[in-house]
Design a protein around this motif. Structure first.
Motif, PDB file in Angstrom:
ATOM      1  N   SER A 120     -15.297  18.748 -10.713  1.00  0.00           N
ATOM      2  CA  SER A 120     -14.070  18.213 -11.306  1.00  0.00           C
ATOM      3  C   SER A 120     -12.876  18.433 -10.379  1.00  0.00           C
ATOM      4  O   SER A 120     -12.936  19.230  -9.438  1.00  0.00           O
ATOM      5  N   ALA A 121     -11.793  17.739 -10.675  1.00  0.00           N
ATOM      6  CA  ALA A 121     -10.562  17.920  -9.900  1.00  0.00           C
ATOM      7  C   ALA A 121     -10.077  19.361 -10.020  1.00  0.00           C
ATOM      8  O   ALA A 121      -9.614  19.956  -9.036  1.00  0.00           O
ATOM      9  N   LYS A 122     -10.223  19.936 -11.206  1.00  0.00           N
ATOM     10  CA  LYS A 122      -9.806  21.322 -11.405  1.00  0.00           C
ATOM     11  C   LYS A 122     -10.613  22.261 -10.511  1.00  0.00           C
ATOM     12  O   LYS A 122     -10.049  23.130  -9.848  1.00  0.00           O
ATOM     13  N   LYS A 123     -11.923  22.079 -10.476  1.00  0.00           N
ATOM     14  CA  LYS A 123     -12.758  22.927  -9.621  1.00  0.00           C
ATOM     15  C   LYS A 123     -12.473  22.673  -8.145  1.00  0.00           C
ATOM     16  O   LYS A 123     -12.593  23.576  -7.314  1.00  0.00           O
ATOM     17  N   THR A 124     -12.075  21.451  -7.803  1.00  0.00           N
ATOM     18  CA  THR A 124     -11.702  21.153  -6.420  1.00  0.00           C
ATOM     19  C   THR A 124     -10.470  21.958  -6.029  1.00  0.00           C
ATOM     20  O   THR A 124     -10.415  22.538  -4.941  1.00  0.00           O
ATOM     21  N   PHE A 125      -9.481  22.012  -6.927  1.00  0.00           N
ATOM     22  CA  PHE A 125      -8.292  22.828  -6.655  1.00  0.00           C
ATOM     23  C   PHE A 125      -8.647  24.308  -6.591  1.00  0.00           C
ATOM     24  O   PHE A 125      -8.124  25.043  -5.744  1.00  0.00           O
ATOM     25  N   ILE A 126      -9.549  24.740  -7.455  1.00  0.00           N
ATOM     26  CA  ILE A 126      -9.996  26.141  -7.418  1.00  0.00           C
ATOM     27  C   ILE A 126     -10.672  26.431  -6.084  1.00  0.00           C
ATOM     28  O   ILE A 126     -10.460  27.495  -5.493  1.00  0.00           O
ATOM     29  N   LEU A 127     -11.468  25.484  -5.595  1.00  0.00           N
ATOM     30  CA  LEU A 127     -12.120  25.647  -4.295  1.00  0.00           C
ATOM     31  C   LEU A 127     -11.083  25.826  -3.191  1.00  0.00           C
ATOM     32  O   LEU A 127     -11.195  26.735  -2.360  1.00  0.00           O
ATOM     33  N   LEU A 128     -10.079  24.980  -3.157  1.00  0.00           N
ATOM     34  CA  LEU A 128      -9.046  25.070  -2.125  1.00  0.00           C
ATOM     35  C   LEU A 128      -8.321  26.408  -2.199  1.00  0.00           C
ATOM     36  O   LEU A 128      -8.071  27.057  -1.171  1.00  0.00           O
TER      37      LEU A 128
END
Length: 150
Positions: A120-128
């Motif tokens: 998800s976009a949220k997990k993508t931000f968490i990854l960054l």
């Protein structure tokens, strides 16, 4: 079950971190192992997500490592002798740097588009955020070990 996985990941991260920094020269593979454990803990990927995520992430990470190596060899290695470079040589190095930076940017854009198909976009931000946090923690530990010399 979920709590046990997170606890194991944290314990693994702490033990591996302590072992790694007990060594005189940190090993790249140990750092990568720590990074994988840290990302795994922070993202809390499902099995299906993990199966698709890690091949994409690892390919991107390898590509970024190749860009960093290219910069070290082709650009920064030559800057040690900056005084002996002519204006023409300096301009050529600058253009080579700009090319590599553009390639890195394009690769990052492609990676983000690919990875968002998996998580998800949220997990993508968490990854960054997690990647930056990992680098910050690694530098803090390095500075502590070396008496704040960097």
């Amino acid at each position: 079950m979920k709590i046990n996985k997170n606890i194991l990941a944290v314990v693994f991260l702490l033990l591996t971190s302590a072992y790694m920094f007990a060594q005189h020269k940190p090993d790249r593979e140990k750092i990568k192992t720590l990074k994988v454990a840290y990302i795994t803990e922070q993202l809390d990927l499902t099995t299906a997500e993990a199966q698709t995520f890690w091949p994409i992430y690892n390919a991107h990470d390898a590509q970024m490592d190749a860009f960093r190596e290219k910069e070290r060899v082709q650009i920064y290695g030559k800057l040690r002798d900056m005084e002996s470079l002519s204006d023409k040589e300096s301009e050529a190095l600058f253009q080579a740097l700009m090319t590599i930076e553009n390639q890195k940017h394009e690769a990052e854009q492609k990676f983000l588009k690919e990875i968002q198909k998996v998580i998800s976009a949220k997990k993508t931000f968490i990854l960054l955020k997690t990647e930056k946090g990992f680098k910050r923690r690694l530098l803090q530990q390095y500075r502590q070990k070396h008496g704040g010399a960097y």
